[in-house]
Design an enzyme around this catalytic site. Sequence first.
Site, mmCIF file in Angstrom:
data_model
loop_
_atom_site.group_PDB
_atom_site.id
_atom_site.type_symbol
_atom_site.label_atom_id
_atom_site.label_comp_id
_atom_site.label_asym_id
_atom_site.label_seq_id
_atom_site.Cartn_x
_atom_site.Cartn_y
_atom_site.Cartn_z
ATOM 1 N N ARG A 1 0.830 -1.223 0.000
ATOM 2 C CA ARG A 1 0.000 0.000 0.000
ATOM 3 C C ARG A 1 0.853 1.257 0.000
ATOM 4 N NH1 ARG A 1 -3.063 -3.619 2.970
ATOM 5 N NH2 ARG A 1 -1.814 -3.132 4.791
ATOM 6 N N GLU B 1 5.696 -10.972 14.242
ATOM 7 C CA GLU B 1 5.196 -11.572 15.482
ATOM 8 C C GLU B 1 5.660 -13.035 15.565
ATOM 9 O OE1 GLU B 1 1.039 -10.969 15.759
ATOM 10 O OE2 GLU B 1 0.904 -11.881 17.751
#
Length: 174
Positions: free
Chosen positions: A62, A99
């Site tokens: 994006r 993560e």
Amino acid sequence: MPTAADLDSAIRDVPDFPKPGILFKDITPILGDPELFKSSLELLAKTAGNTKIDKVVGIDARGFIFAAGVAQILGAGFVPVRKKGKLPWTTHQMAYSLEYGEDVVEIHADAVKPGEKILLVDDLLATGGTAAAAIKLLKALDSDIVGVSFLIELTALKGRDVLGHSQIHSILSY
Ligand code: AMP
């Protein structure tokens, strides 16, 4: 011209996407409205101040949408930082932690010349891991990172603390 408040109203919060617990900030309603989209690009371009920018660097994926438009406004080139394996030429790579596990971003080795003035742009600053990796790549190419600019910053995640840069701008903070 639409204001930052108008952009704020257009962003769609999508709970539990792409996984439970994440409140996803969907910017596609901004992209779909020509006036809002233009305004987002102009507000991001203003973060460069009076400095003449040589290259606007956008982060996959994006970030490309915003960085390319900002580059046009500033009369600068556009450079993509991409996820591993997408760029065809000689690249520099930087790994960063997710993560779970690790990811890698790449830049073409000849995309930025030493000393060139850079504005780094992405749609959203969360933990800062992605932007920090892009900053390391740009530093490895000896470029001069004038600023790091985001449309959206999720302040609770304190991403700006890991970027190690004095000129971090966001148009909308949550
Ligand atoms: P980070 O490396 O944690 O700063 O994550 C930044 C990237 O992940 C950005 O390029 C965003 O596109 C995406 N991202 C992370 N969190 C969100 C969120 N809550 N909503 C939308 N995009 C997100």
